[in-house]
Design an enzyme around this catalytic site. Sequence first.
Site, mmCIF file in Angstrom:
data_model
loop_
_atom_site.group_PDB
_atom_site.id
_atom_site.type_symbol
_atom_site.label_atom_id
_atom_site.label_comp_id
_atom_site.label_asym_id
_atom_site.label_seq_id
_atom_site.Cartn_x
_atom_site.Cartn_y
_atom_site.Cartn_z
ATOM 1 N N SER A 24 6.800 19.955 3.112
ATOM 2 C CA SER A 24 6.878 18.640 3.740
ATOM 3 C C SER A 24 6.996 18.783 5.258
ATOM 4 C CB SER A 24 8.084 17.857 3.202
ATOM 5 O OG SER A 24 9.269 18.619 3.366
ATOM 6 N N ASN A 111 20.071 18.306 -0.324
ATOM 7 C CA ASN A 111 20.051 16.944 -0.857
ATOM 8 C C ASN A 111 20.873 15.974 -0.008
ATOM 9 O OD1 ASN A 111 18.679 18.287 -2.789
ATOM 10 N ND2 ASN A 111 20.204 18.046 -4.420
ATOM 11 N N HIS A 157 -2.087 -27.450 6.447
ATOM 12 C CA HIS A 157 -3.359 -27.206 5.748
ATOM 13 C C HIS A 157 -4.482 -26.861 6.727
ATOM 14 C CE1 HIS A 157 -1.362 -29.259 2.345
ATOM 15 N NE2 HIS A 157 -0.973 -30.119 3.272
ATOM 16 N N SER A 278 -18.938 -5.611 21.361
ATOM 17 C CA SER A 278 -19.772 -5.272 20.217
ATOM 18 C C SER A 278 -20.824 -4.270 20.673
ATOM 19 C CB SER A 278 -20.443 -6.538 19.686
ATOM 20 O OG SER A 278 -21.650 -6.233 19.031
ATOM 21 N N LYS A 284 -20.475 -10.505 23.110
ATOM 22 C CA LYS A 284 -19.234 -10.648 22.347
ATOM 23 C C LYS A 284 -18.008 -10.058 23.036
ATOM 24 C CE LYS A 284 -19.319 -11.040 18.075
ATOM 25 N NZ LYS A 284 -18.797 -11.963 17.144
ATOM 26 N N ASN A 286 -14.377 -9.518 21.471
ATOM 27 C CA ASN A 286 -13.723 -9.689 20.168
ATOM 28 C C ASN A 286 -12.215 -9.446 20.215
ATOM 29 O OD1 ASN A 286 -16.147 -10.290 18.850
ATOM 30 N ND2 ASN A 286 -16.624 -8.117 18.584
ATOM 31 N N GLU A 291 -6.792 -8.626 15.351
ATOM 32 C CA GLU A 291 -7.288 -8.374 13.992
ATOM 33 C C GLU A 291 -6.618 -7.150 13.384
ATOM 34 O OE1 GLU A 291 -11.827 -9.866 13.824
ATOM 35 O OE2 GLU A 291 -11.351 -8.485 15.449
ATOM 36 N N TYR A 318 19.427 14.032 -7.443
ATOM 37 C CA TYR A 318 18.253 14.311 -6.609
ATOM 38 C C TYR A 318 17.059 14.709 -7.483
ATOM 39 C CZ TYR A 318 15.026 16.262 -3.244
ATOM 40 O OH TYR A 318 13.907 16.501 -2.501
HETATM 41 N N1 ARG Z 1 12.311 18.387 1.662
HETATM 42 C C1 ARG Z 1 13.209 17.883 0.669
HETATM 43 C C2 ARG Z 1 13.133 16.349 0.641
HETATM 44 O O1 ARG Z 1 12.611 15.794 1.509
HETATM 45 C C3 ARG Z 1 14.593 18.279 0.992
HETATM 46 C C4 ARG Z 1 15.500 18.333 -0.187
HETATM 47 C C5 ARG Z 1 15.098 19.443 -1.084
HETATM 48 N N2 ARG Z 1 16.052 19.562 -2.162
HETATM 49 C C6 ARG Z 1 15.791 20.261 -3.255
HETATM 50 N N3 ARG Z 1 16.724 20.272 -4.152
HETATM 51 N N4 ARG Z 1 14.632 20.852 -3.449
HETATM 52 O O2 ARG Z 1 13.579 15.735 -0.273
#
Ligand code: ARG
Length: 461
Positions: A24, A111, A157, A278, A284, A286, A291, A318
């Site tokens: 992540s 967690n 309306h 455009s 144009k 716009n 939008e 978790y």
């Molecule tokens: N990157 C994880 C999240 O966003 C962090 C927590 C990971 N915890 C675990 N028990 N694998 O949730």
Amino acid sequence: MTSPSRSGVFQQAADPRVERFTESIRYDHRLYAHDIAGSTAHAQMLAKIGVLSDDECRQIVIGLADIGRDIAAGKFSFRPELEDIHMHIEQALIDRLGDIGRKLHTARSRNDQVATDLRLWSRDAIDALSGLLRQVQRAWLERCQTDADVILPAYTHLRPAQPVLAAHYWLAYCEKFERDRQRLADCRQRVNVCSLGGAALAGTSLPIDRHDVARRLGFSGVSDNSLDISSDRDFVLELAFVLAMIAEHLSTWAEEWILWSGSEYGFLELPQAFCTGSSIMPQKVNPDVLELIRGKTARVIGNLQTLLVLLKGLPLAYNRDLQEDKEPLFDSVDTVSACLELAAPLIQQTRLRHDRITAQLQHGYLDATTLMEYMITRGIPQRTAHHLVGRLVARAMERRIPLHELPLVDFQQEDASLDAGVYQVLGVQNAVRAFRSHGSTGPDQVAQQTATWQRRLKEDA
Ligand code: ARG
């Protein structure tokens, strides 16, 4: 390098596809400053309870600050095998401090750590959003001065209904955004609770001081149930909802101004700097910014939907699903912030086209309801007055004239008791002047509302 979370029990390295799938860091690197703040407070508390020596704590705090500087300067290398921002920072600390760095994760799990980071991040986001909403409100309030005395047709309306002061329109948006600010402030109370110390899910047997950590991080208190802590993402959902609400308000405004700036209405001239051309039609200009403000509402609503579905049916405590909470939240905050940043100058720099507005006010018999109310003050029952004014409008329409150009005799043919007093409420100027109820578009009411807003925005400056 293998991830610290795989040491010990694992006899197999992670499949590279799994590393790519589970990481992540791509997006949670945004939490780095908050992760460092959380870790710093945690280390200081560990020193306070004697788990770290003062010197160890000092080295950790300095090390974390150095890592923070490296990340900010783009001098830090991110590696997918370290999964997320928490492991990156911890590993970098271990690389620098060895065993001292290995003590930081005492009485803590990712967690409770990720929940804390996200709460700190959300708190900052809320404060920034609240400031952006204020800027938009200030832009509206400035317009109330610029457009004082201007009357606009108001619609139900999407058909002309009654005349209102332009300032009444602008303050309507101030009200909507004020409720959004209140919702943010309310949500902030539940965001501003410390999760650290919940550890994996059950708390810890070590003698930590959770209140101390909370104080250091500016949280108003600590959460009271460790199982709840590691599963709770209500605050993310709430914030995503408030963001969707803000986007809805922005979208309503954008839609209205797209219409009003088009040649059919022609009430507004948008600043060219906020318009696009455009590629094929040279003439144009716009309203693409408006939008897109309207269009981006879709993804903000989508993000809310994503989070609702994500959290549905997750068992305690978790679950890795929770990692999926960040992208929708980040996206909603980014999107709504960008829209608000553009809204303020767009509101300030747009000009009203008085000629087109004045011409449009002649149509639609906007004073008919005020005439009906005038008749009520003359003792005519509402239903009868409604009927009579309808007939008068029909007469005027037939002759293609406004109500105030009908001779008195027409009014008296409908009700013999009427006199020249009717003309006092006819025409949009008179009609607007006649309003008096609290919150109405009557000039006294609008002046009072404007003064209230000036006070409110000044106090908050
Ligand atoms: N990157 C994880 C999240 O966003 C962090 C927590 C990971 N915890 C675990 N028990 N694998 O949730």
